[in-house]
Design an enzyme around this catalytic site. Structure first.
Site, short mmCIF file in Angstrom:
data_model
loop_
_atom_site.label_atom_id
_atom_site.label_comp_id
_atom_site.label_asym_id
_atom_site.label_seq_id
_atom_site.Cartn_x
_atom_site.Cartn_y
_atom_site.Cartn_z
N ASP A 37 0.87 -1.17 0.00
CA ASP A 37 0.00 0.00 0.00
C ASP A 37 0.91 1.22 0.00
OD1 ASP A 37 -3.28 0.16 0.85
OD2 ASP A 37 -2.15 2.03 0.95
N TYR A 156 -13.00 7.93 -13.00
CA TYR A 156 -13.11 6.61 -12.36
C TYR A 156 -13.75 5.62 -13.31
CZ TYR A 156 -14.12 3.18 -8.68
OH TYR A 156 -14.17 2.04 -7.92
N LYS A 160 -11.96 2.28 -14.98
CA LYS A 160 -12.42 0.92 -14.71
C LYS A 160 -12.85 0.20 -16.01
CE LYS A 160 -11.77 1.00 -10.21
NZ LYS A 160 -10.72 0.16 -9.58
P1 NAP Z 1 -9.95 1.89 0.26
O1 NAP Z 1 -10.54 1.35 1.52
O2 NAP Z 1 -9.77 3.36 0.10
O3 NAP Z 1 -8.57 1.13 0.01
C1 NAP Z 1 -7.73 1.44 -1.06
C2 NAP Z 1 -6.31 1.42 -0.59
O4 NAP Z 1 -5.46 1.73 -1.72
C3 NAP Z 1 -6.03 2.49 0.49
O5 NAP Z 1 -5.28 1.93 1.54
C4 NAP Z 1 -5.23 3.53 -0.29
O6 NAP Z 1 -4.32 4.24 0.51
C5 NAP Z 1 -4.50 2.66 -1.29
N1 NAP Z 1 -3.95 3.43 -2.38
C6 NAP Z 1 -4.45 4.58 -2.94
N2 NAP Z 1 -3.63 5.02 -3.90
C7 NAP Z 1 -2.61 4.15 -3.97
C8 NAP Z 1 -1.45 4.08 -4.75
N3 NAP Z 1 -1.15 5.01 -5.66
N4 NAP Z 1 -0.58 3.05 -4.56
C9 NAP Z 1 -0.84 2.10 -3.61
N5 NAP Z 1 -1.92 2.12 -2.83
C10 NAP Z 1 -2.80 3.14 -3.00
O7 NAP Z 1 -10.83 1.45 -1.01
P2 NAP Z 1 -11.61 0.11 -1.37
O8 NAP Z 1 -13.04 0.45 -1.41
O9 NAP Z 1 -11.14 -1.04 -0.57
O10 NAP Z 1 -11.16 -0.05 -2.89
C11 NAP Z 1 -10.30 -1.08 -3.36
C12 NAP Z 1 -10.55 -1.25 -4.84
O11 NAP Z 1 -11.90 -1.64 -5.04
C13 NAP Z 1 -10.34 0.02 -5.67
O12 NAP Z 1 -9.73 -0.31 -6.89
C14 NAP Z 1 -11.75 0.52 -5.88
O13 NAP Z 1 -11.85 1.29 -7.06
C15 NAP Z 1 -12.48 -0.80 -6.01
N6 NAP Z 1 -13.92 -0.69 -5.79
C16 NAP Z 1 -14.40 -0.21 -4.61
C17 NAP Z 1 -15.78 -0.09 -4.46
C18 NAP Z 1 -16.39 0.46 -3.19
O14 NAP Z 1 -17.59 0.77 -3.22
N7 NAP Z 1 -15.68 0.57 -2.09
C19 NAP Z 1 -16.63 -0.50 -5.48
C20 NAP Z 1 -16.10 -1.00 -6.65
C21 NAP Z 1 -14.74 -1.10 -6.81
P3 NAP Z 1 -4.77 5.66 1.15
O15 NAP Z 1 -5.93 5.35 2.06
O16 NAP Z 1 -3.54 6.10 1.87
O17 NAP Z 1 -5.15 6.54 0.00
#
Ligand code: NAP
Length: 250
Positions: A37, A156, A160
């Site tokens: 991360d 976004y 995707k």
């Molecule tokens: P999250 O809780 O914000 O976790 C994402 C993690 O990625 C965070 O720890 C973040 O760090 C880290 N990150 C951000 N930029 C980065 C970079 N440049 N290099 C390395 N790490 C980085 O989000 P999540 O919901 O679990 O999302 C995970 C994935 O699922 C993403 O690809 C998201 O688009 C996808 N997704 C999520 C949802 C949803 O509703 N949650 C739905 C569909 C798809 P920081 O916190 O320090 O920024």
């Protein structure tokens, strides 16, 4: 349910939300997980939790938008464990909320760099390592917004959609080399990506857009991801798998 013993897995964005759930499930099934991360303290926290539960994990802080960091992450996995077998390119950001005609250029570039370039940089170095290991499996974290639009989220949504094309093309290129590559499309999931940016009314509104009537959990996304990484999915490659409570069914 799965057996990942003797396997090494990289999970990006693994300090939080969906990535952390995947790291935990892979480790519980025997994998050595490289928890990666942006922030070292976030990686260390998940590694400690995994080890406290008897699992194997190593922390490696890296920005997925930096190709040199992605190359170094793969080199670390190989140096520490001998080979790389599994990868989840999961790190992602939401970006600014604005219509296309007003979308901030800086946010566009940042979202594309993390959500799309970051997946490419990951695959670029994971695939040669998996060839050296004799095969492997990759899951790229897309979204329901990889197949439908969402107002005010053009960067976004575009990132995707592009991840799906990258996934399909990579899968075709490496299918005969024993490397399967798939994409997962979650609906809205209860993680900091959502809860840090939306109030309860907005979350309730999003829940109502899923026929199941609620937002999903990180563990529900992890279950599908781990299945796709496992040998149980041995005939599945180049495809996009939804875990969306029916969001895209209508
Ligand atoms: P999250 O809780 O914000 O976790 C994402 C993690 O990625 C965070 O720890 C973040 O760090 C880290 N990150 C951000 N930029 C980065 C970079 N440049 N290099 C390395 N790490 C980085 O989000 P999540 O919901 O679990 O999302 C995970 C994935 O699922 C993403 O690809 C998201 O688009 C996808 N997704 C999520 C949802 C949803 O509703 N949650 C739905 C569909 C798809 P920081 O916190 O320090 O920024």
């Amino acid at each position: 349910m799965f057996d990942f013993s003797e396997k090494t897995a990289i999970v990006t964005g693994a300090a939080s939300g969906i990535g952390a759930a995947i790291a935990h499930e892979l480790a519980a099934a025997g994998a050595t997980v490289i928890v990666s991360d942006l922030r070292a303290d976030g990686c260390d926290g998940v590694v400690k939790d995994i080890r406290d539960r008897g699992g194997k994990a190593l922390a490696y802080a890296a920005d997925v938008g930096d190709p040199a960091a992605m190359e170094a992450l793969v080199a670390f996995a190989e140096a520490e464990t001998g080979a790389l077998h599994l990868a989840v390119n999961n790190a992602g950001i939401g970006g600014a909320q604005a219509p296309v005609g007003e979308y901030p250029l800086e946010s566009w570039a940042q979202v594309i760099n993390v959500n799309l370039n970051g997946v490419f940089y990951g695959m670029r170095y994971q695939i040669p390592a998996m060839e050296r290991a004799g095969g492997g499996a990759i899951v790229n974290m897309a979204s329901i917004l990889g197949s439908v639009g969402f107002a005010h989220s053009s960067a976004y949504v575009a990132s995707k959609h592009a991840v799906l094309g990258l996934t399909k093309t990579g899968a075709m290129e490496y299918a005969q080399k024993g490397i399967r590559i798939n994409a997962v499309g979650p609906g809205f999931i209860q993680t900091p990506l959502l809860t840090d940016n939306l109030d309860q009314d907005m979350l309730d509104g999003l829940a109502g857009m899923h026929p199941i009537g609620r937002i999903g959990t990180p563990e529900e996304v992890s279950a599908l991801t781990c299945f796709l990484l496992s040998d149980r999915a041995s005939f599945i490659t180049g495809s996009y798998h939804l875990v969306d409570g029916g969001y895209t069914a209508p």
